[in-house]
Design a protein around this motif. Structure first.
Motif, PDB file in Angstrom:
ATOM      1  N   ARG A 159      39.890  30.600  52.904  1.00  0.00           N
ATOM      2  CA  ARG A 159      38.493  30.205  53.065  1.00  0.00           C
ATOM      3  C   ARG A 159      38.354  28.778  52.580  1.00  0.00           C
ATOM      4  NH1 ARG A 159      34.099  29.369  49.839  1.00  0.00           N
ATOM      5  NH2 ARG A 159      32.048  29.903  50.686  1.00  0.00           N
TER       6      ARG A 159
ATOM      7  N   GLY B   2      47.070  37.909  51.751  1.00  0.00           N
ATOM      8  CA  GLY B   2      46.132  38.913  51.280  1.00  0.00           C
ATOM      9  C   GLY B   2      46.675  40.302  51.073  1.00  0.00           C
TER      10      GLY B   2
ATOM     11  N   VAL C 267      44.951  37.174  42.304  1.00  0.00           N
ATOM     12  CA  VAL C 267      43.554  37.578  42.143  1.00  0.00           C
ATOM     13  C   VAL C 267      42.780  36.601  41.247  1.00  0.00           C
ATOM     14  CG1 VAL C 267      43.943  40.025  42.570  1.00  0.00           C
ATOM     15  CG2 VAL C 267      44.152  39.118  40.241  1.00  0.00           C
TER      16      VAL C 267
ATOM     17  N   THR D 298      35.824  37.397  39.659  1.00  0.00           N
ATOM     18  CA  THR D 298      34.523  36.889  40.083  1.00  0.00           C
ATOM     19  C   THR D 298      33.433  37.864  39.644  1.00  0.00           C
ATOM     20  OG1 THR D 298      34.250  37.981  42.243  1.00  0.00           O
ATOM     21  CG2 THR D 298      35.700  36.050  42.160  1.00  0.00           C
TER      22      THR D 298
ATOM     23  N   ASP E 189      31.667  39.466  41.488  1.00  0.00           N
ATOM     24  CA  ASP E 189      31.703  40.571  42.437  1.00  0.00           C
ATOM     25  C   ASP E 189      33.025  41.328  42.377  1.00  0.00           C
ATOM     26  OD1 ASP E 189      29.126  39.975  43.560  1.00  0.00           O
ATOM     27  OD2 ASP E 189      30.073  38.273  44.577  1.00  0.00           O
TER      28      ASP E 189
ATOM     29  N   LYS F 180      37.371  41.472  41.527  1.00  0.00           N
ATOM     30  CA  LYS F 180      38.576  40.677  41.762  1.00  0.00           C
ATOM     31  C   LYS F 180      38.677  40.293  43.234  1.00  0.00           C
ATOM     32  CE  LYS F 180      41.212  42.519  37.875  1.00  0.00           C
ATOM     33  NZ  LYS F 180      41.069  41.289  37.091  1.00  0.00           N
ATOM     34  N   LYS F 181      38.951  39.022  43.471  1.00  0.00           N
ATOM     35  CA  LYS F 181      39.119  38.504  44.825  1.00  0.00           C
ATOM     36  C   LYS F 181      40.492  37.865  44.946  1.00  0.00           C
ATOM     37  CE  LYS F 181      34.821  39.411  46.091  1.00  0.00           C
ATOM     38  NZ  LYS F 181      34.490  40.397  47.150  1.00  0.00           N
ATOM     39  N   ARG F 182      40.958  37.761  46.180  1.00  0.00           N
ATOM     40  CA  ARG F 182      42.268  37.163  46.445  1.00  0.00           C
ATOM     41  C   ARG F 182      42.101  35.676  46.747  1.00  0.00           C
ATOM     42  NH1 ARG F 182      43.080  41.139  51.305  1.00  0.00           N
ATOM     43  NH2 ARG F 182      40.931  40.386  51.461  1.00  0.00           N
TER      44      ARG F 182
ATOM     45  N   ASP G  74      40.359  35.259  50.296  1.00  0.00           N
ATOM     46  CA  ASP G  74      38.946  35.198  49.901  1.00  0.00           C
ATOM     47  C   ASP G  74      38.602  33.802  49.408  1.00  0.00           C
ATOM     48  OD1 ASP G  74      38.566  37.982  50.377  1.00  0.00           O
ATOM     49  OD2 ASP G  74      39.525  38.414  48.449  1.00  0.00           O
TER      50      ASP G  74
ATOM     51  N   PHE H 227      35.784  28.859  46.269  1.00  0.00           N
ATOM     52  CA  PHE H 227      34.778  29.819  45.830  1.00  0.00           C
ATOM     53  C   PHE H 227      33.534  29.072  45.357  1.00  0.00           C
ATOM     54  CE2 PHE H 227      38.786  32.028  45.177  1.00  0.00           C
ATOM     55  CZ  PHE H 227      38.516  33.334  45.568  1.00  0.00           C
TER      56      PHE H 227
ATOM     57  N   SER I  97      30.239  32.045  41.192  1.00  0.00           N
ATOM     58  CA  SER I  97      30.820  33.375  41.383  1.00  0.00           C
ATOM     59  C   SER I  97      32.077  33.582  40.543  1.00  0.00           C
ATOM     60  CB  SER I  97      31.151  33.598  42.856  1.00  0.00           C
ATOM     61  OG  SER I  97      32.330  32.870  43.234  1.00  0.00           O
TER      62      SER I  97
END
Length: 264
Positions: free
Chosen positions: A99, A234, A240, A243, A245, A247-249, A253, A257, A261
């Motif tokens: 992203r 991913g 990881v 965040t 929200d 854990k994000k990759r 992700d 960011f 977040s």
């Protein structure tokens, strides 16, 4: 997100200064589809004992030539081995991954803050902002003048010299670049010409400070986070990021960011 796996001939691999290298490869599919802030996952030849790829931010691309530029700093065995590669050698790339930067709709003024090799993923963003007619102010920080390897390219894109700092005082402001960021945000508030967007990439302590400054100033801010990656697409959950929200990759992700977040 469409990913391409390209065997990319190296066109150039040179030291730009202070142990920072620039590699240009022929990768037309990735060059044609990459968005600002994305990266390539690089398999390096001659490293049979080190099977993991290296994630490298896309510094620049040339659509006509089908080329991609990558910036890397020599920090360990893998990046040291990369310096031995020459024109005519090949690397295998998966990309473009992740992203990227998400410029707010209707943004008119942006502040871009780069520390060290963090200047690489921000350069395509500057090009995009300028193309959209956004007024861009850039701050570049590095350890010494020889490490300001992106300064001339930034100046050409912006049409003016970026504000610079060096830890050793050899160019621009002596010390960290955060006082320049604070001054830019203060001047914007006092003049009533507020920034709509702050983007930052560099050492995590710098990004944490810039994120705090942007939040205090009420400006939307994004950061590009660096994590060790295994698969880069991913599947393995090795990169990881904590965040608000969960854990994000970082690979899919992120790596970009919204700063609010991130659980710093």
């Amino acid at each position: 997100m469409t990913l391409y796996n390209e065997t990319a001939p190296i066109l150039e691999n040179r030291e730009a200064g202070c142990n920072i290298w620039l590699m240009t490869v022929k990768a037309p599919q990735i060059a044609a589809t990459a968005q600002p802030g994305q990266f390539v996952h690089v398999r390096i030849p001659g490293m049979a004992d080190h099977i993991l790829r290296r994630p490298l931010g896309i510094y620049a691309r040339n659509l006509e030539e089908g080329t991609v530029d990558m910036m890397y700093q020599v920090l360990g065995f893998g990046t040291d081995h990369m310096t031995s590669l020459a024109a005519g050698d090949t690397v295998e790339l998966i990309g473009a991954v992740g992203r990227g930067w998400d410029i707010p709709e209707g943004a008119k003024r942006a502040l871009v803050v780069a520390g060290g090799v963090g200047s690489a993923p921000l350069y395509p963003l500057i090009e995009e902002l300028v193309e959209r007619g956004v007024e861009v102010h850039a701050v570049l920080g590095a350890s010494t003048v020889d490490a300001l390897v992106a300064r001339e390219r930034y100046a050409a894109a912006l049409g003016c010299e970026p504000a610079c700092s060096t830890d050793d005082g050899t160019y621009g402001h002596a010390g960290f670049c955060t006082p320049l960021v604070e001054a830019a945000l203060t001047e914007a508030a006092e003049s009533g010409q507020y920034f709509d967007y702050v983007a930052c990439c560099g050492p995590e302590p710098l990004m944490r400070l810039v994120a705090s400054m942007a939040e205090e100033a009420g400006v939307f801010c994004e950061v590009s986070l660096e994590r060790r990656m295994a698969c880069g697409v991913g599947a393995c959950l090795s990169c990881v990021v904590d965040t608000v929200d969960g854990k994000k990759r970082a690979c899919v992700d992120g790596p970009v960011f919204p700063s609010t977040s991130v659980v710093w």
